[in-house]
Design an enzyme around this catalytic site. Structure first.
Site, PDB file in Angstrom:
ATOM      1  N   GLY A   1     -76.762  31.216  82.640  1.00  0.00           N
ATOM      2  CA  GLY A   1     -78.010  32.408  82.614  1.00  0.00           C
ATOM      3  C   GLY A   1     -78.373  33.787  82.756  1.00  0.00           C
ATOM      4  N   SER A   2     -77.636  34.320  81.355  1.00  0.00           N
ATOM      5  CA  SER A   2     -77.593  35.360  81.096  1.00  0.00           C
ATOM      6  C   SER A   2     -78.671  36.036  80.150  1.00  0.00           C
ATOM      7  CB  SER A   2     -75.842  36.173  80.434  1.00  0.00           C
ATOM      8  OG  SER A   2     -76.299  35.562  78.860  1.00  0.00           O
ATOM      9  N   ASN A   3     -78.887  34.718  79.400  1.00  0.00           N
ATOM     10  CA  ASN A   3     -80.725  35.074  78.516  1.00  0.00           C
ATOM     11  C   ASN A   3     -81.420  35.386  79.693  1.00  0.00           C
ATOM     12  OD1 ASN A   3     -80.600  35.111  75.958  1.00  0.00           O
ATOM     13  ND2 ASN A   3     -79.047  33.628  76.271  1.00  0.00           N
TER      14      ASN A   3
ATOM     15  N   ILE B   1     -86.536  17.686  77.539  1.00  0.00           N
ATOM     16  CA  ILE B   1     -87.367  17.751  78.163  1.00  0.00           C
ATOM     17  C   ILE B   1     -87.975  16.493  78.305  1.00  0.00           C
ATOM     18  CG2 ILE B   1     -89.516  18.866  78.443  1.00  0.00           C
ATOM     19  CD1 ILE B   1     -86.719  20.387  79.075  1.00  0.00           C
TER      20      ILE B   1
ATOM     21  N   ASN C   1     -87.604  28.234  73.517  1.00  0.00           N
ATOM     22  CA  ASN C   1     -86.622  27.881  73.620  1.00  0.00           C
ATOM     23  C   ASN C   1     -85.381  28.999  73.254  1.00  0.00           C
ATOM     24  OD1 ASN C   1     -83.845  26.998  74.603  1.00  0.00           O
ATOM     25  ND2 ASN C   1     -83.369  25.862  72.240  1.00  0.00           N
TER      26      ASN C   1
ATOM     27  N   HIS D   1     -81.723  30.014  70.608  1.00  0.00           N
ATOM     28  CA  HIS D   1     -80.660  29.349  70.007  1.00  0.00           C
ATOM     29  C   HIS D   1     -79.086  30.331  69.522  1.00  0.00           C
ATOM     30  CE1 HIS D   1     -78.175  26.148  68.415  1.00  0.00           C
ATOM     31  NE2 HIS D   1     -78.436  26.580  67.297  1.00  0.00           N
TER      32      HIS D   1
ATOM     33  N   ASP E   1     -84.090  21.810  68.737  1.00  0.00           N
ATOM     34  CA  ASP E   1     -84.096  23.062  67.922  1.00  0.00           C
ATOM     35  C   ASP E   1     -84.907  23.007  66.791  1.00  0.00           C
ATOM     36  OD1 ASP E   1     -81.932  23.948  69.235  1.00  0.00           O
ATOM     37  OD2 ASP E   1     -80.765  22.710  68.466  1.00  0.00           O
TER      38      ASP E   1
ATOM     39  N   GLU F   1     -79.213  37.880  71.357  1.00  0.00           N
ATOM     40  CA  GLU F   1     -79.901  36.855  71.694  1.00  0.00           C
ATOM     41  C   GLU F   1     -81.309  37.382  73.248  1.00  0.00           C
ATOM     42  OE1 GLU F   1     -78.886  32.740  73.078  1.00  0.00           O
ATOM     43  OE2 GLU F   1     -77.740  32.893  71.917  1.00  0.00           O
TER      44      GLU F   1
HETATM   45  C1  GRF Z   1     -77.108  30.771  74.928  1.00  0.00           C
HETATM   46  O1  GRF Z   1     -75.998  31.467  73.580  1.00  0.00           O
HETATM   47  C2  GRF Z   1     -78.337  30.383  74.112  1.00  0.00           C
HETATM   48  O2  GRF Z   1     -78.640  30.343  72.968  1.00  0.00           O
HETATM   49  C3  GRF Z   1     -78.243  28.657  74.144  1.00  0.00           C
HETATM   50  O3  GRF Z   1     -77.268  28.441  75.563  1.00  0.00           O
HETATM   51  C4  GRF Z   1     -76.780  30.233  75.421  1.00  0.00           C
HETATM   52  C5  GRF Z   1     -76.768  30.259  77.219  1.00  0.00           C
HETATM   53  O4  GRF Z   1     -76.391  31.407  78.160  1.00  0.00           O
HETATM   54  N1  GRF Z   1     -79.307  28.035  74.197  1.00  0.00           N
HETATM   55  P1  GRF Z   1     -76.980  32.245  79.236  1.00  0.00           P
HETATM   56  O5  GRF Z   1     -76.732  30.935  79.969  1.00  0.00           O
HETATM   57  O6  GRF Z   1     -78.111  32.329  78.772  1.00  0.00           O
HETATM   58  O7  GRF Z   1     -76.131  32.756  78.984  1.00  0.00           O
END
Ligand code: GRF
Length: 213
Positions: free
Chosen positions: A21-23, A102, A116, A118, A159, A188
């Site tokens: 969940g870092s994003n 989904i 999303n 990627h 994607d 990202e």
């Molecule tokens: C990221 O690399 C994103 O592009 C992909 O899954 C990964 C998730 O990383 N869809 P995080 O859980 O957000 O750290």
């Protein structure tokens, strides 16, 4: 293309995430420190022990574990995810490392309102089976000189939705999948926040929602 998110006073974000969940965290931080005019309202994960659910708890955001384990029937799972998003008044759904397709109910109800990220320059290195380290391994194996990240709308296929934003970075000669993954992830975090900011400001227009027949 027309922009339909300005008609809501607060843009409520709902996250679907399977892993660390870092994003998602980067977006939550940007909402909390005022860089994004939006409110994270709910986090749904198919993985009970995900970092994403831990982060939800730390951030005081409603978190739910909704998976096939709990709802073996795919239609019921789709419906319960939809109802959870609706109960939290979500306007925009953010996929952040969500490792499931989904369902049609969520897809139709949030048509053109699910995004999303990627870790490659789509359409390269996307699709079924292209996730995590596999993407970076494939980029290196193909001898690519540059890679990057893509934010896109979510459609029925993995994607394949409309691309909203991309950012590139060079592949260095001594890169390994791990070093590449680290640099792409940093890109990202910035790209996801920046793209959301542009969606909120109207700089990036989202297509009209589908007409429900
Ligand atoms: C990221 O690399 C994103 O592009 C992909 O899954 C990964 C998730 O990383 N869809 P995080 O859980 O957000 O750290």
């Amino acid at each position: 293309m027309s922009y339909l998110l300005t008609d809501v006073t607060t843009l409520n974000l709902g996250f679907l995430a399977s892993g660390r969940g870092s994003n998602m965290q980067a977006i939550i931080d940007a909402c909390r420190d005022g860089r994004l005019n939006a409110k994270p309202t709910v986090i749904i994960s198919n993985n009970a022990s995900s970092g994403a659910l831990e982060r939800a708890q730390s951030a005081g955001i409603a978190g739910y574990h909704l998976s096939r384990k709990k709802h073996p029937d795919p239609c019921s799972l789709d419906l319960v995810i939809l109802q959870t998003l609706q109960r939290h008044d979500v306007n925009l759904v953010i996929l952040a490392g969500y490792m499931q397709k989904i369902g049609p109910k969520v897809l139709n109800s949030f048509k053109n309102r699910i995004i999303n990220i990627h870790p490659s320059l789509l359409p390269k290195f996307g699709g079924r089976g292209m996730y995590g380290m596999k993407v970076h391994e494939a980029v290196l194996a193909a001898g690519e000189k540059e890679t990057g990240a893509t934010v896109h709308l979510v459609s029925e296929e993995y994607d394949e939705g409309v691309i909203l934003a991309q950012r590139t970075l060079p592949v260095e000669q001594n890169d390994t999948p791990v070093t590449l993954a680290v640099r792409v992830l940093e890109v990202e975090h910035n790209l996801y926040v920046e793209t959301l900011r542009k969606i909120i400001s109207g700089e990036i227009g989202l297509p009209d929602k589908a007409i429900q027949l």
